[in-house]
Design a protein around this motif. Sequence first.
Motif, PDB file in Angstrom:
ATOM      1  N   LYS A  65       1.198   6.749  -6.883  1.00  0.00           N
ATOM      2  CA  LYS A  65       0.129   7.690  -7.230  1.00  0.00           C
ATOM      3  C   LYS A  65       0.646   9.126  -7.216  1.00  0.00           C
ATOM      4  O   LYS A  65       0.321   9.924  -8.080  1.00  0.00           O
ATOM      5  N   GLN A 118       0.693   4.232  -2.815  1.00  0.00           N
ATOM      6  CA  GLN A 118       0.468   5.654  -2.529  1.00  0.00           C
ATOM      7  C   GLN A 118       1.561   6.520  -3.135  1.00  0.00           C
ATOM      8  O   GLN A 118       1.290   7.584  -3.701  1.00  0.00           O
ATOM      9  N   GLU A 164       0.818  -1.213   0.000  1.00  0.00           N
ATOM     10  CA  GLU A 164       0.000   0.000   0.000  1.00  0.00           C
ATOM     11  C   GLU A 164       0.854   1.267   0.000  1.00  0.00           C
ATOM     12  O   GLU A 164       0.538   2.246  -0.680  1.00  0.00           O
ATOM     13  N   TYR A 191      -8.288   1.377  -4.230  1.00  0.00           N
ATOM     14  CA  TYR A 191      -7.754   2.426  -5.123  1.00  0.00           C
ATOM     15  C   TYR A 191      -8.258   2.186  -6.534  1.00  0.00           C
ATOM     16  O   TYR A 191      -7.841   1.245  -7.189  1.00  0.00           O
TER      17      TYR A 191
END
Length: 567
Positions: A358, A355, A351, A399
């Motif tokens: 992104k 992030q 994760e 997501y």
Amino acid sequence: MKNQEIAKILYEIADLLEIEGVEFKPRAYRRAAQNIESLSVDIEELYKKGQLDKIPGVGKSIAEKIKEYLETGKVRKLEELRKKIPVDIESLSAVEGLGPRMIKTLYEKLGVKNLDDLERVCKERRLRRLKGFGEKLERKILENIQLVKQRQQQRFLLGFVLPEANAIVEELKPYVKKISLAGSIRRRKETIGDVDILAVADEPEYVMDLFTGMKRVEKVLAKGKTKSSVRLYGGIQVDLRIVEEESFGSALQYFTGSKEHNIEVRKIAIKHGYKLNEYGLFKGEKKIAGKDEEEVYKALGMQWIPPELRENRGEIEAALNGSLPKLVEYEDVKGDLQMHTKWSDGANTIEEMVQEAKKLGHKFIAITDHVGSLKIAGGMDEEDVKEQAKEIEKIREKYDDIYIFHGVEANIMKDGSLDVSNSLLKEVDLVLASVHSAFRMDEKEMTKRVIKAIEHEYVDIIAHPTCRIIQKREPIKLDIEKVFEAAKENDVIMEINAYPDRLDLNDIHTKMAIEMGIKISIGTDAHSKEHLKFYELGVAVARRGWAEKKDIINTYNIEELRKLFQK
Ligand code: DGT
Ligand code: CA
Ligand code: CA
Ligand code: ZN
């Protein structure tokens, strides 16, 4: 920025502790050093905010040492270690094949303190007589000394220099009319001798004051109205030249190089009866171009040539007949196809990687943890892969603006087989295969080995195909053309590994692969979220390899990729 400097100190402590025979600590120091050298923030800022322990791998004791260094310029522990073992540990431990215990033995038995001593005892055939050394090792070490010496001609990795160079440009930008990187760093060469910057300014003296007074400057080497040179902490030299606005283009063309490219361009100028230099393109006394690069190339009957291509590898001819490739752009790349997480030897969770990806604007990533036997890399087994699939499924649900491919990186064994079962490979979306052991096979065997992996029914991508580590490890011996032919035949993709000291495939091999019609993937091989930003280096290599958008699968959309990876 003292990040590189501090990393260097921690590496040295690690090496010296290892020589002392201390367990565990060396690994901890190295891990901290690795994370610090790839930090994107200034470590002094973290220190001021009391956040040193936020750096992955930096515990209380290492944070203390960093603090001590920032406050006093010294680390007592390191001074003590240096006194006890007065050898040039940085150079000696850079020699591949020479472990810490050997360095200790060589110092104690033969008084070897530095590379020259080491070279001498090898040439005198005294090393081979020590217990546990031998003739073969002596020869190998002698070879590797040359590699280290080459490296000590002090070239720096693009990936570590580029952020600093960009930061300098940003720092000066408000005070200049024009500014650009030039030289090898503008061409995005894999290693950089020194950084060249070119600017136009109304108040050159003021800009030079700013430049030589920057916080990151360790020493001012020269200071003048039109040219100044400084050395930064970490060792790299930066030259700033200030030129007239009417000559900015010709100066930029000249100082971007490469020298080989410039020589050919100048020949063309001469053919037209012109004269080309850093001040402009002249017909007799009359200046006909020079304000920007485009007009210089145009006046010579050429297309403007992207800096990454300026190596005299065919770009001149192509620019003359208007057939330059339309290079893949940095913005075309929409994701990263190799990275590791805590599931194997990475520092972050899936994760956390998502992030960070992104933040970089990625639309997809592939999680590609190690599988199989490689112990130090924490290879997963089939059960782990199934568990990981569940975690990825959950994160996918959370997501919806970034897609996570589930991949693995498998090891290519000596005989070319993979050390995991097909049933494991069937669990995932894509399979990377790479050589992680037995690097020293002869060309015929090694080529056979890699081709066998290419022919494996589930392999999608060959990762870091030549396994070179810049300035550290020579590439494995491969008949690269045969390897590419096999890749073409089997629709297997070749990776540009974007990690700063890999860049593998390199520019030349990339060009070759593309000419043979092979698709290329870019993967950072990130082992922490800080490494994800290095994808730009992969794009740089792709551009230096003449790649267009269609050649790079990271420019595809998710559907196209799914189809490509289909079993
Ligand atoms: P580096 O710094 O070793 O990574 O490589 P460059 O390419 O940045 O080389 P550098 O810094 O010595 O010089 C910057 C540029 O200036 C170079 O790419 C081309 C130009 N230049 C320097 N010296 C010469 C020369 O003797 N002849 C020509 N034609 N160009 C030169
Ligand atoms: Ca340079
Ligand atoms: Ca230079
Ligand atoms: Zn790998």
